[in-house]
Design a protein around this motif. Structure first.
Motif, PDB file in Angstrom:
ATOM      1  N   ILE A  99       0.854  -1.171   0.000  1.00 27.73           N
ATOM      2  CA  ILE A  99       0.000   0.000   0.000  1.00 27.73           C
ATOM      3  C   ILE A  99       0.901   1.235   0.000  1.00 27.73           C
ATOM      4  CG2 ILE A  99      -0.241   0.057   2.522  1.00 27.73           C
ATOM      5  CD1 ILE A  99      -3.143   0.752   0.180  1.00 27.73           C
ATOM      6  N   CYS A 100       0.597   2.176  -0.864  1.00 35.35           N
ATOM      7  CA  CYS A 100       1.344   3.444  -0.962  1.00 35.35           C
ATOM      8  C   CYS A 100       2.851   3.191  -1.089  1.00 35.35           C
ATOM      9  CB  CYS A 100       0.996   4.351   0.205  1.00 35.35           C
ATOM     10  SG  CYS A 100      -0.750   4.843   0.213  1.00 35.35           S
ATOM     11  N   ALA A 101       3.658   3.786  -0.201  1.00 36.56           N
ATOM     12  CA  ALA A 101       5.113   3.683  -0.332  1.00 36.56           C
ATOM     13  C   ALA A 101       5.661   2.303   0.005  1.00 36.56           C
ATOM     14  CB  ALA A 101       5.794   4.740   0.531  1.00 36.56           C
ATOM     15  N   GLY A 102       4.804   1.379   0.384  1.00 39.64           N
ATOM     16  CA  GLY A 102       5.265   0.007   0.579  1.00 39.64           C
ATOM     17  C   GLY A 102       5.849  -0.586  -0.688  1.00 39.64           C
ATOM     18  N   SER A 103       5.473  -0.025  -1.839  1.00 37.38           N
ATOM     19  CA  SER A 103       6.005  -0.508  -3.116  1.00 37.38           C
ATOM     20  C   SER A 103       7.513  -0.271  -3.240  1.00 37.38           C
ATOM     21  CB  SER A 103       5.284   0.169  -4.285  1.00 37.38           C
ATOM     22  OG  SER A 103       5.378   1.582  -4.181  1.00 37.38           O
ATOM     23  N   PHE A 104       8.063   0.636  -2.439  1.00 34.55           N
ATOM     24  CA  PHE A 104       9.503   0.905  -2.486  1.00 34.55           C
ATOM     25  C   PHE A 104      10.305  -0.329  -2.087  1.00 34.55           C
ATOM     26  CE2 PHE A 104       7.907   5.015  -2.966  1.00 34.55           C
ATOM     27  CZ  PHE A 104       8.915   5.947  -3.170  1.00 34.55           C
ATOM     28  N   PHE A 105       9.759  -1.157  -1.209  1.00 35.17           N
ATOM     29  CA  PHE A 105      10.457  -2.382  -0.833  1.00 35.17           C
ATOM     30  C   PHE A 105      10.581  -3.317  -2.021  1.00 35.17           C
ATOM     31  CE2 PHE A 105       8.397  -1.055   3.237  1.00 35.17           C
ATOM     32  CZ  PHE A 105       9.569  -0.669   3.876  1.00 35.17           C
ATOM     33  N   PHE A 106       9.508  -3.465  -2.786  1.00 33.63           N
ATOM     34  CA  PHE A 106       9.567  -4.305  -3.980  1.00 33.63           C
ATOM     35  C   PHE A 106      10.578  -3.752  -4.971  1.00 33.63           C
ATOM     36  CE2 PHE A 106       4.803  -5.401  -3.277  1.00 33.63           C
ATOM     37  CZ  PHE A 106       5.150  -6.338  -2.319  1.00 33.63           C
ATOM     38  N   ALA A 107      10.604  -2.436  -5.103  1.00 30.19           N
ATOM     39  CA  ALA A 107      11.539  -1.811  -6.045  1.00 30.19           C
ATOM     40  C   ALA A 107      12.978  -2.091  -5.643  1.00 30.19           C
ATOM     41  CB  ALA A 107      11.293  -0.305  -6.117  1.00 30.19           C
ATOM     42  N   LYS A 108      13.283  -1.913  -4.364  1.00 33.53           N
ATOM     43  CA  LYS A 108      14.664  -2.124  -3.910  1.00 33.53           C
ATOM     44  C   LYS A 108      15.081  -3.585  -4.044  1.00 33.53           C
ATOM     45  CE  LYS A 108      18.065  -0.783  -0.514  1.00 33.53           C
ATOM     46  NZ  LYS A 108      18.384   0.136   0.604  1.00 33.53           N
ATOM     47  N   LEU A 109      14.114  -4.494  -3.928  1.00 33.64           N
ATOM     48  CA  LEU A 109      14.410  -5.926  -4.064  1.00 33.64           C
ATOM     49  C   LEU A 109      14.457  -6.377  -5.520  1.00 33.64           C
ATOM     50  CD1 LEU A 109      12.121  -7.262  -1.185  1.00 33.64           C
ATOM     51  CD2 LEU A 109      14.630  -7.215  -1.190  1.00 33.64           C
ATOM     52  N   GLY A 110      14.186  -5.455  -6.446  1.00 33.64           N
ATOM     53  CA  GLY A 110      14.224  -5.785  -7.865  1.00 33.64           C
ATOM     54  C   GLY A 110      12.979  -6.468  -8.380  1.00 33.64           C
ATOM     55  N   LEU A 111      11.927  -6.492  -7.582  1.00 33.81           N
ATOM     56  CA  LEU A 111      10.710  -7.192  -7.976  1.00 33.81           C
ATOM     57  C   LEU A 111       9.844  -6.390  -8.943  1.00 33.81           C
ATOM     58  CD1 LEU A 111       9.681  -8.742  -4.541  1.00 33.81           C
ATOM     59  CD2 LEU A 111      10.835  -9.868  -6.447  1.00 33.81           C
ATOM     60  N   LEU A 112      10.173  -5.095  -9.103  1.00 35.30           N
ATOM     61  CA  LEU A 112       9.407  -4.265 -10.036  1.00 35.30           C
ATOM     62  C   LEU A 112      10.166  -4.000 -11.332  1.00 35.30           C
ATOM     63  CD1 LEU A 112       7.840  -1.646  -7.582  1.00 35.30           C
ATOM     64  CD2 LEU A 112       6.900  -3.834  -8.363  1.00 35.30           C
ATOM     65  N   ASP A 113      11.280  -4.689 -11.519  1.00 37.75           N
ATOM     66  CA  ASP A 113      12.042  -4.533 -12.759  1.00 37.75           C
ATOM     67  C   ASP A 113      11.189  -4.975 -13.947  1.00 37.75           C
ATOM     68  OD1 ASP A 113      14.100  -3.757 -11.151  1.00 37.75           O
ATOM     69  OD2 ASP A 113      15.343  -5.553 -11.460  1.00 37.75           O
ATOM     70  N   THR A 118       2.221   1.089  -8.787  1.00 36.65           N
ATOM     71  CA  THR A 118       1.640   2.352  -8.355  1.00 36.65           C
ATOM     72  C   THR A 118       2.038   2.626  -6.918  1.00 36.65           C
ATOM     73  OG1 THR A 118      -0.380   3.691  -8.303  1.00 36.65           O
ATOM     74  CG2 THR A 118      -0.563   1.421  -7.523  1.00 36.65           C
ATOM     75  N   THR A 119       1.764   3.841  -6.476  1.00 34.94           N
ATOM     76  CA  THR A 119       2.043   4.255  -5.109  1.00 34.94           C
ATOM     77  C   THR A 119       1.204   5.493  -4.842  1.00 34.94           C
ATOM     78  OG1 THR A 119       3.803   4.760  -3.515  1.00 34.94           O
ATOM     79  CG2 THR A 119       3.998   5.756  -5.705  1.00 34.94           C
ATOM     80  N   HIS A 120       1.333   6.061  -3.673  1.00 31.16           N
ATOM     81  CA  HIS A 120       0.631   7.313  -3.401  1.00 31.16           C
ATOM     82  C   HIS A 120       1.216   8.408  -4.285  1.00 31.16           C
ATOM     83  CE1 HIS A 120      -0.698  10.944  -1.328  1.00 31.16           C
ATOM     84  NE2 HIS A 120      -1.664  10.201  -0.820  1.00 31.16           N
ATOM     85  N   PRO A 121       0.397   9.309  -4.808  1.00 33.14           N
ATOM     86  CA  PRO A 121       0.907  10.374  -5.688  1.00 33.14           C
ATOM     87  C   PRO A 121       2.076  11.164  -5.100  1.00 33.14           C
ATOM     88  CG  PRO A 121      -1.472  10.327  -5.771  1.00 33.14           C
ATOM     89  CD  PRO A 121      -1.077   9.361  -4.690  1.00 33.14           C
TER      90      PRO A 121
END
Length: 200
Positions: A99-113, A118-121
């Motif tokens: 939820i919201c900035a929780g997506s940053f964890f996926f990004a840092k782990l390379g899961l959003l490559d 999406t995230t909070h605006p």
């Protein structure tokens, strides 16, 4: 019985955690919800203390892993070696959501490559700076990874989890007590269409 883990950390956003925990906690027979962190308790951005049920490393054993948010808490957690090294996630066998900035964890782990999210605006510029293709949508689903933007998009994220583990009837069951009186049809259309439109 399915195991659902909700991950928190110090300075997590209250509503992002409590809304997911409340919605998913309404079911006692089909899944078990555990709150995981690096400490025995974590303090929210508004000063509420939440006890954890186990260490964040236990995400490995969960069928579903959901990440809370926090405009102060997320940056600190991203720099926490103990926290990040414990996140052994596998989208081939687990449902992963944020939820919201929780997506940053996926990004840092390379899961959003090579996939969108999406995230909070307010957090979008920072996520874009991490190289993520960020969509201005309430929910974005790529396979077993779902990212939600905005606190109230928890309805869509938890709805997705219920539908993936069971069916639409289960989703309606966990949301029933949250829907405003006289607006069941409005919300059913909104939730159903939002989940359907989120699939990439």
């Amino acid at each position: 019985m399915y195991q659902i883990a909700i991950v928190i950390f110090d300075e997590f956003t209250d509503i992002d955690f409590f809304l997911m925990r409340d919605i998913l906690g309404r079911t006692k027979t089909d899944w078990n919800v555990k709150v995981l962190g690096t400490k025995t308790s974590h303090r929210s951005s508004l000063g509420m203390t939440v006890a954890t049920d186990g260490h964040v490393a236990e995400v490995t054993d969960a069928d579903v892993v959901l990440f809370s948010s926090g405009y102060k808490g997320v940056p600190a957690a991203l720099e926490d070696t103990e926290f990040m090294s414990a996140l052994k996630l596998d989208p081939t066998r687990q449902l992963l959501g944020s939820i919201c900035a929780g997506s940053f964890f996926f990004a840092k782990l390379g899961l959003l490559d090579n996939i969108s999210a999406t995230t909070h605006p307010d957090a979008k510029p920072a996520l874009v700076a991490m190289g993520v293709d960020v969509e201005d949508c309430a929910l974005v689903i790529n396979g077993n990874i779902a990212t939600a933007g905005g606190c109230l998009s928890s309805l869509y994220l938890t709805g997705w989890v219920a539908e993936r583990l069971f069916d639409i009837a289960k989703r309606c069951e966990i949301h029933r007590q949250l829907i405003p009186a006289g607006q069941a049809d409005v919300y059913e259309t909104l939730i159903q269409s939002s989940i359907a439109a989120a699939i990439r």
